[in-house]
Design an enzyme around this catalytic site. Structure first.
Site, mmCIF file in Angstrom:
data_model
loop_
_atom_site.group_PDB
_atom_site.id
_atom_site.type_symbol
_atom_site.label_atom_id
_atom_site.label_comp_id
_atom_site.label_asym_id
_atom_site.label_seq_id
_atom_site.Cartn_x
_atom_site.Cartn_y
_atom_site.Cartn_z
ATOM 1 N N THR A 189 -50.794 30.725 8.048
ATOM 2 C CA THR A 189 -50.374 29.364 8.359
ATOM 3 C C THR A 189 -49.838 29.358 9.770
ATOM 4 O O THR A 189 -49.245 30.337 10.226
ATOM 5 C CB THR A 189 -49.257 28.874 7.422
ATOM 6 O OG1 THR A 189 -48.072 29.615 7.720
ATOM 7 C CG2 THR A 189 -49.629 29.094 5.973
ATOM 8 N N GLU A 336 -48.956 27.200 1.385
ATOM 9 C CA GLU A 336 -48.159 28.050 0.496
ATOM 10 C C GLU A 336 -48.361 27.705 -0.980
ATOM 11 O O GLU A 336 -47.909 28.441 -1.856
ATOM 12 C CB GLU A 336 -46.663 27.909 0.842
ATOM 13 C CG GLU A 336 -46.236 28.612 2.120
ATOM 14 C CD GLU A 336 -46.526 27.805 3.391
ATOM 15 O OE1 GLU A 336 -47.221 26.764 3.301
ATOM 16 O OE2 GLU A 336 -46.068 28.230 4.472
ATOM 17 N N LYS A 446 -33.026 11.381 13.024
ATOM 18 C CA LYS A 446 -31.625 11.112 12.660
ATOM 19 C C LYS A 446 -31.008 10.270 13.759
ATOM 20 O O LYS A 446 -30.741 10.759 14.848
ATOM 21 C CB LYS A 446 -30.849 12.417 12.495
ATOM 22 C CG LYS A 446 -31.303 13.249 11.280
ATOM 23 C CD LYS A 446 -31.841 14.605 11.691
ATOM 24 C CE LYS A 446 -32.546 15.294 10.541
ATOM 25 N NZ LYS A 446 -33.516 16.310 11.005
ATOM 26 N N TRP A 451 -31.038 8.322 8.397
ATOM 27 C CA TRP A 451 -32.319 9.051 8.412
ATOM 28 C C TRP A 451 -33.453 8.034 8.453
ATOM 29 O O TRP A 451 -33.518 7.153 7.602
ATOM 30 C CB TRP A 451 -32.486 9.892 7.142
ATOM 31 C CG TRP A 451 -31.802 11.209 7.203
ATOM 32 C CD1 TRP A 451 -30.748 11.556 7.995
ATOM 33 C CD2 TRP A 451 -32.132 12.365 6.431
ATOM 34 N NE1 TRP A 451 -30.388 12.858 7.766
ATOM 35 C CE2 TRP A 451 -31.229 13.394 6.799
ATOM 36 C CE3 TRP A 451 -33.084 12.656 5.468
ATOM 37 C CZ2 TRP A 451 -31.251 14.656 6.242
ATOM 38 C CZ3 TRP A 451 -33.119 13.917 4.902
ATOM 39 C CH2 TRP A 451 -32.211 14.920 5.293
#
Lengths: 548, 548
Positions: A189, A336, A446, A451
């Site tokens: 990856t 993954e 942020k 958020w």
């Protein structure tokens, strides 16, 4: 008095889950279905395919490959590659699908790191290998793969040319049984920092992923991605998460499969038409590229089932595709996770839904597939409610997650915590179990203690008629911590500035869809957005460019 | 230099395959689908079902059931039974699905042999248990199950009534992880000789069987047995091979499920109509019974998907069902194989096939499902070619075969040889991998040095317009070793003798379909054929009756 508990005996009745078993049903179900090489015109029946897998196993064994050895492949998508998907793990070796889009020094790094023993290399990568050959410390031999009628001379010593070696090999091989936890495949990856990391999957994991994927893609009559009559053509490369594992499903089901070689839009469109492709999967940028190509205008796409993943499918692209008759769905997962975790799940009444409702359902990350336990957690690791509102990191358990990073157990600690794999994605899950990804944890903006999901802003911006693609990133800001910046590509030389973007977003603020602090303070228009080696928009590079 | 082989670590990343995982997807996919109790009118959402499974787990635990203990159920098909399918193994105990159609002394034998600890018993079996209670050596307690609004008083001490206990129990249970090879279920097969034998299946085996069954029943668009829109009603009892494992598939997929209670044709037909059932499975004799009931004449069966198994689907019944619009398919397997080994597999062009071709395909045992390795062997154990001609014993390998017989390891030797499970069936496999069962090895008629398939003769005889059912057995003969005898049931008081049967068979001899020595020498007409406890024609009893 008889004994109370019986332990199954560890003898001949045991049946380890091995990749070779996926081939048991191929020929039974295939009928006249073929495996087609789009780049060289070769076509194989499943009986021929199985014989070629056996010949390849003999070639590999004669080349000295033993159980536990690693065989690397540098090639484009091709039936040859599918033969490697089976023959290499079936003899107990590990298939390393090399990411050919990495920089040469990274390819060298991964090949040394995976301890590759034998390398199959296509014409197009002979110059690369020739240049770095002396740095490949563990490689003992090379096999030359070509699509040319007359194989060009390799610039270094090879064991032979693939087809020539296969034609000389015996057509039968007795594939052994072994521990189902043996590693079958590995690939790397491209993380946002540092060297690529190797993930790896066992036979057991790939078999279970294949079975779950087969059930998931078949059992909803509102969205039948894979059926016996399907014609499958991948448009995410085989080196990347085994083309999402779909080649294993398609082979188990004996489907007609079309491997397109390099991903050139005219070639993809030609194969789509001539081979009557019904199912593909790709990243959104590839679908965008295919749809906007000149040749696409004349093509009837109706009924094409396309699973999108790798990055978020925007509402704009989903709408454009649906309007062309393409049935788009979202798949969610990562390298993954083998990769499948969740997919769009259309309700039974889906044909009654409006286009807007269709778009909304199909652009979410969907419902977790069977055997996936998925939760969202807050920063303290506590499970959050599934109310469609609370946002948290997505964590998962399922039988097909990488056990860690290859040869770097210390890095696995970033991934696994308390028995859950941490995806690094932030999302919400609603009461119907549908996941909506809001952002990568690293990409959340942020600002002023709030958020903001960069994906939400991109989704709204992308609905502007002049905008082709949008990437929103947070830039450091002394007052607010971070402020959003939008990098855009536009259609046909349109002029766009921050005021135009703000004006476009104002109605969404008025409707309460986003907050006013989510409007980008700055906007830049570019010819193309930076991409990663697998075609995803690369926000790390965007941030670097903007902060120069 | 990094290490070459990595063993997956046996820690939190490990994910044992457990029955509890089949519930992960149920609620996600179910939407408004319900689990319906046909005999008591109760209807549960999947959320309620999951809560009831948790309550039942608490009831069992409070009753003292521990991991490795055995919980027996004597009940009709019911959502309650489905709760036991999950809750019992999910707490680590073993579910013993008692065959309530056995003779009382055999029920006692199986309950002692399986070492049952706790027993759930329906009203209808209270008198039976009351009578044999003192002989049940290991049982520590009973739970009373009722479908009556007011539970009748149990004639012996019970821990309580099922619904009352559930209502008092906590609605949450934290189901543990444990070894996937732990035994989940056991039940008894009624062999032709001696005591019933217990087979048993682990969590791993049931999960893998479920996944393979889900893919097999969904992925062929020519024959979609189970899809998200399907409504499932079993008509083979839950005590018999977990109703072929389909309840596990249907629950994993979140389908609407209808459990009919006792198998009374008018009740089955009523539920079929009112609940809009689309998929069922049953033995051929049950389908015959349902179709020939008076009430069936007015019902539109078109689109009903019915998987037949347990004994051969005759061409006559297949044709009659297809003419009523019922999509019939054959499934092949046995108690020892969980059960699914092979099913009908219609080709892509199946709608173009004539009725005769449809019948021919659908009455064969079909193609082995994914993960099933199936061969035929001669009497010396050598593999025979797959040419549709050679006949041999069917042997299989697949991950869901019983490891042997419960508490009787010596009896497993009859079943397993050289790593293959021996089915005791004789068949041929053609070049398209389709299995055709010719007979049980024990039922093959050996006459004058030739082997004659009793099923072949039955198939031809059953095409006589006056014949309802036919069973052909070999009777000892001094000259020929054995000679065929046909036992028949006829329609509406028709008169039939050996000459009529021979006359009916003559054209088939002329066409070379069978040899002349296959014509039964003797014929008997009876009111009904002897049946086993699961409704199959019992040739052992027929032979006994004829030899008296």
């Amino acid at each position: 008095m008889p004994v109370k508990t019986i332990k199954p005996t560890a003898d001949a009745h045991q049946y380890p889950l091995l990749i070779k078993q996926l081939l048991l049903s191929s020929q039974r179900y295939a009928g006249s279905n073929e495996i087609v090489g789009g780049n060289n015109g070769k076509r194989y029946s499943y009986a021929e395919f199985y014989e070629r897998v056996q010949r390849l196993a003999n070639v590999l064994t004669e080349a000295g490959v033993k159980q536990g050895d690693t065989v690397a492949v540098l090639d484009w998508d091709n039936p040859r590659y599918l033969e490697c998907f089976f023959a290499v793990p079936m003899i107990g070796a590990i298939l390393h699908t090399v990411n050919v889009r990495l920089a040469p020094e990274q390819i060298v790094y991964t090949m040394n790191h995976a301890v590759d023993d034998l390398v199959l290399v296509h014409d197009d990568f002979l110059p690369l290998i020739d240049k770095v050959k002396s740095e490949l410390k563990t490689v003992k031999g090379y096999i030359h793969c070509t699509d040319a009628a007359e194989a060009p001379e390799a610039p270094f010593e090879v064991l032979g040319e693939y087809e020539t070696l296969l034609s000389k090999a015996l057509p039968e091989f007795d594939f052994p049984d072994f521990d189902e936890n043996a590693i079958a495949t590995t690939f790397y990856t491209t993380g946002t920092t540092g060297n690529p990391k190797g993930v790896f999957f066992s036979h057991r994991q790939l078999v279970l992923h294949t079975m779950a994927l087969a059930a998931t893609t078949s059992m909803n009559d509102s969205m039948q991605l894979l059926q016996a009559s399907s014609v499958y053509m991948p448009i995410t490369p085989m080196f990347h998460v085994h083309a999402w594992g779909v080649p294993y499903v398609a082979t188990m089901m004996g489907l007609k499969q079309v491997y397109p070689g390099r991903y050139d839009p005219p070639q993809l469109l030609k194969l789509f038409v001539t081979e009557k492709v019904t199912f593909s999967h790709c990243v959104p940028t590839i679908l965008q590229m295919v749809l906007s190509s000149e040749k696409a205008k004349a093509i009837d796409f109706s009924g094409w089932q396309v699973l999108l993943g790798g990055s978020a499918l925007t509402e704009g692209l989903a709408k454009a595709a649906l309007e062309r008759g393409i049935q788009v769905y979202t798949g969610y997962g990562m390298s993954e996770t083998c990769p499948l975790l969740s997919t769009t799940w259309l309700p039974l009444n889906s044909t009654d839904l409006s286009l807007e409702e269709q778009v909304r359902i199909r652009t979410k990350a969907g419902k977790p597939v069977p055997f996936v336990d998925m939760r969202i957690i807050d920063s303290k690791g506590r499970f959050l409610p599934h109310n469609g509102e609370d946002m948290g990191e997505v964590v998962v358990r399922t039988p097909w997650l990488t056990q860690g990073y290859l040869n770097e157990p210390e890095k696995g600690a970033e991934l696994w915590e308390n028995g859950w794999l941490h995806t690094g994605d932030v999302g919400s899950i609603d009461s119907g179990y549908t996941l909506q990804i809001k952002d990568r944890i690293k990409d959340v903006i942020k600002t002023g203690g709030e958020w903001v999901s960069s994906l939400d802003i991109e989704n709204l911006i992308s609905q502007h008629p002049d905008i082709e693609l949008a990437a929103v990133v947070g830039l450091p800001d002394d007052e607010w911590g971070e402020r959003p910046h939008a990098m855009l590509t536009v259609k046909g030389g349109a002029q766009l500035d921050q005021a135009a973007v703000a004006k476009h977003l104002q109605p969404f603020i008025d409707e309460g869809v986003i907050e006013k602090w989510a409007i980008p303070d700055t906007v830049s228009v570019v010819d193309d957005l930076p991409r990663t080696s697998v075609g995803k928009i690369d926000k790390k590079v965007i941030r670097q460019q903007l902060q120069k």
